[in-house]
Design an enzyme around this catalytic site. Sequence first.
Site, PDB file in Angstrom:
ATOM      1  N   HIS A 195       1.276  -1.396   0.133  1.00  0.00           N
ATOM      2  CA  HIS A 195       0.151   0.428   0.219  1.00  0.00           C
ATOM      3  C   HIS A 195       0.659   1.269  -0.431  1.00  0.00           C
ATOM      4  O   HIS A 195       0.296   2.124  -0.825  1.00  0.00           O
ATOM      5  CB  HIS A 195      -0.526   0.053   0.867  1.00  0.00           C
ATOM      6  CG  HIS A 195      -2.063  -0.728   1.025  1.00  0.00           C
ATOM      7  ND1 HIS A 195      -2.733  -1.421   1.708  1.00  0.00           N
ATOM      8  CD2 HIS A 195      -2.971  -1.611  -0.191  1.00  0.00           C
ATOM      9  CE1 HIS A 195      -4.067  -2.314   1.159  1.00  0.00           C
ATOM     10  NE2 HIS A 195      -4.413  -2.111  -0.022  1.00  0.00           N
ATOM     11  N   GLU A 437      -3.100 -19.900 -23.060  1.00  0.00           N
ATOM     12  CA  GLU A 437      -2.290 -19.426 -22.018  1.00  0.00           C
ATOM     13  C   GLU A 437      -1.313 -21.137 -21.418  1.00  0.00           C
ATOM     14  O   GLU A 437      -0.499 -21.146 -21.269  1.00  0.00           O
ATOM     15  CB  GLU A 437      -1.933 -18.873 -20.400  1.00  0.00           C
ATOM     16  CG  GLU A 437      -3.963 -19.549 -20.033  1.00  0.00           C
ATOM     17  CD  GLU A 437      -4.059 -17.996 -19.327  1.00  0.00           C
ATOM     18  OE1 GLU A 437      -2.842 -17.449 -18.244  1.00  0.00           O
ATOM     19  OE2 GLU A 437      -5.229 -18.910 -18.140  1.00  0.00           O
ATOM     20  N   ASP A 461       1.732 -17.263 -18.254  1.00  0.00           N
ATOM     21  CA  ASP A 461       1.604 -18.604 -18.183  1.00  0.00           C
ATOM     22  C   ASP A 461       2.200 -19.143 -19.264  1.00  0.00           C
ATOM     23  O   ASP A 461       3.057 -20.669 -19.065  1.00  0.00           O
ATOM     24  CB  ASP A 461       0.022 -18.895 -17.628  1.00  0.00           C
ATOM     25  CG  ASP A 461      -0.136 -19.195 -16.394  1.00  0.00           C
ATOM     26  OD1 ASP A 461       0.721 -19.330 -15.426  1.00  0.00           O
ATOM     27  OD2 ASP A 461      -1.178 -18.521 -15.890  1.00  0.00           O
ATOM     28  N   CYS A 508      -2.645 -10.085 -22.581  1.00  0.00           N
ATOM     29  CA  CYS A 508      -2.702  -9.443 -21.589  1.00  0.00           C
ATOM     30  C   CYS A 508      -1.229  -9.953 -20.999  1.00  0.00           C
ATOM     31  O   CYS A 508      -1.382  -9.415 -19.105  1.00  0.00           O
ATOM     32  CB  CYS A 508      -3.605  -9.868 -20.762  1.00  0.00           C
ATOM     33  SG  CYS A 508      -4.595 -10.897 -20.789  1.00  0.00           S
TER      34      CYS A 508
HETATM   35  C1  PEP Z   1      -0.799 -14.065 -17.662  1.00  0.00           C
HETATM   36  O1  PEP Z   1      -0.784 -15.474 -17.341  1.00  0.00           O
HETATM   37  O2  PEP Z   1      -0.113 -14.306 -18.811  1.00  0.00           O
HETATM   38  C2  PEP Z   1      -1.867 -13.806 -17.652  1.00  0.00           C
HETATM   39  C3  PEP Z   1      -2.293 -12.057 -17.575  1.00  0.00           C
HETATM   40  O3  PEP Z   1      -2.463 -14.644 -16.096  1.00  0.00           O
HETATM   41  P1  PEP Z   1      -2.204 -14.127 -14.931  1.00  0.00           P
HETATM   42  O4  PEP Z   1      -0.842 -13.678 -14.553  1.00  0.00           O
HETATM   43  O5  PEP Z   1      -3.160 -14.082 -13.878  1.00  0.00           O
HETATM   44  O6  PEP Z   1      -2.052 -15.736 -14.758  1.00  0.00           O
HETATM   45 MG    MG Z   2      -1.938 -16.521 -16.320  1.00  0.00          MG
END
Ligand code: PEP
Ligand code: MG
Length: 586
Positions: A195, A437, A461, A508
């Site tokens: 935080h 992923e 992942d 992402c």
């Molecule tokens: C990923 O695996 O790239 C992803 C965006 O999900 P997380 O990092 O939440 O597993």
């Molecule tokens: Mg992931």
Amino acid sequence: MDENILLKGIGASPGVAIGRALLVEHGRPDFSHYRLSTQDEIHEEVARFQKAIKESEAQLLKAKKEVSKKKIKEAQYIIETHILILQDKVLRDEVIKKIENERVDVAWALKSTMEELKKNISQMSDEYMQERTSDIDYIEKRILRNLAGKKAVSLSNIGEEVIIIANDLSPADTANLKSDEVLGFVTECGGKTSHTAIMARALKIPSVVGLQDIMRKVNNGDDIIVDGIHGVVIINPDAETRRKYRQKKDQHEEFERKLFTYKDLSAESRDGFRVKLLANIEIIEELTSVLEYGAEGIGLFRTEFLYINQKQLPTEEELFEIFKHVTEKTTPHPVTIRTLDIGGDKFISHIDFAEEMNPVMGLRAIRFCLKEIPIFKTQLRAILRASAYGKVKIMFPMISCVTEVVQIKKILQEVKKELQKQKKEFDPDIEIGIMVEVPAAAAIADHLAKEVNFFSIGTNDLIQYTLAIDRVNEQVSYLYEPLHPAVLRLLRNIITSAHDNGIPVAMCGEMAGEPLYIPILLGLGIDELSMNPIAILETKKVLRSLEYNRCREISEHLFDLETAEEIRAYLLKEVNKNFNKIILDK
Ligand code: PEP
Ligand code: MG
């Protein structure tokens, strides 16, 4: 006086600050502990506890008022959480029970209750939750200070420009900071998602956290340089270092100013190839940055924290209120809500997870949801209901085969029917997508693309599973390589299969926000990039300096190369030659 001592911590809020140190002791007061012998002593001790709680509550309410006046939403949410913890009846009763049953003094009872709570939290392997133990710490220290009758050090009127050095600063401590007085801060505790770090970014104060022992190394009045970009602190810099950092400070401020000129510009390459730039969020506090950095929506709303952070599973109403709030704030842009990605390294404390040898390959994410259908349905109902308030998309994590998607669609259909029957509004055409992923999903991307409206590539992942490298194991982190030819081949297959079937592809994972990889992703034809909101403007700047056609040629050539090292070298050379070093200038 030793000169130029350089220390390395974690850069929590970017920027450079140069000034004089002010050490702030916010430590725990010392108590001598004692046993209680009479009933009167017990009553007295309970009364002391209740008084200290009341005082703490009043102080936090005052701090909350202060931050809401300053419109610092992040701090407001955090302080509200602290007030809720303080008001927690179970916690209060536990302390009182200890005083009464074990006949110990209030400080002792409080410390041991908080210790047990922190121990439970620290057993969770999730970084976000681990850092929440600091919230418990802040509250414990505050109550102890009130018990000891010590006044909190006020940081509201220091009267001069300083760099604050502290063991830790709670959001309530920082609520009163004036950014024209506090040039920067350095703390011993905390990580990037602590935080203190969130607050520092909200207040735009350069800061470095996690610098153990800094309190012992610095004296009041020492000259200090804080480099929040690289997580560096320099004590008593020599004249040359000072000059260098003054220059860095000017450069950074100029860089930031210029970046904001990109906020309203379109995210497209020089030759007009458009890539949408969206934000990843995990906690609601990040919404402010989403808007501030001009994201074109939320490409990944990780919902795990709504579950991990709770004493019980969240109800449909609680989830709905949060999803609705995020949707309304983000409208007219879309919000992609990812269903629960629990298991692996994230657990919910009140659900019994079986011990697994390899949890990341176990009952995780969609596998968990397809086993715990009522939990899954509750979340789907909440997401669907929020879709009546803006553009919402649903995204499913860790898909590995078509059967899972078929199952999901059947469940979604059931939920929609139930909602219709109950006359609850939702978007009947809500888009659904999957995270690609798992390498298996990447390999059958052509089949999967026929089942959904969009893909989003989770490189964190995907790289872990493709290269067989545990993403949280430091021993093998040197092998974690987005430029590995196997990863690039999967990316190409995913994007081509999606486009052949007429659906868009987003990315992402962390790879999406790294400037060096943007030419490849652009060249491969990615449609959207979703990242930490802070990275958006820089990504846009890089994107606007690139040429799609040249990036296509560059990325095609990458597939002839055999190793990640060759690929990196080639990429750096081409970027340097073609795009005015803009990416390397960082
Ligand atoms: C990923 O695996 O790239 C992803 C965006 O999900 P997380 O990092 O939440 O597993
Ligand atoms: Mg992931």
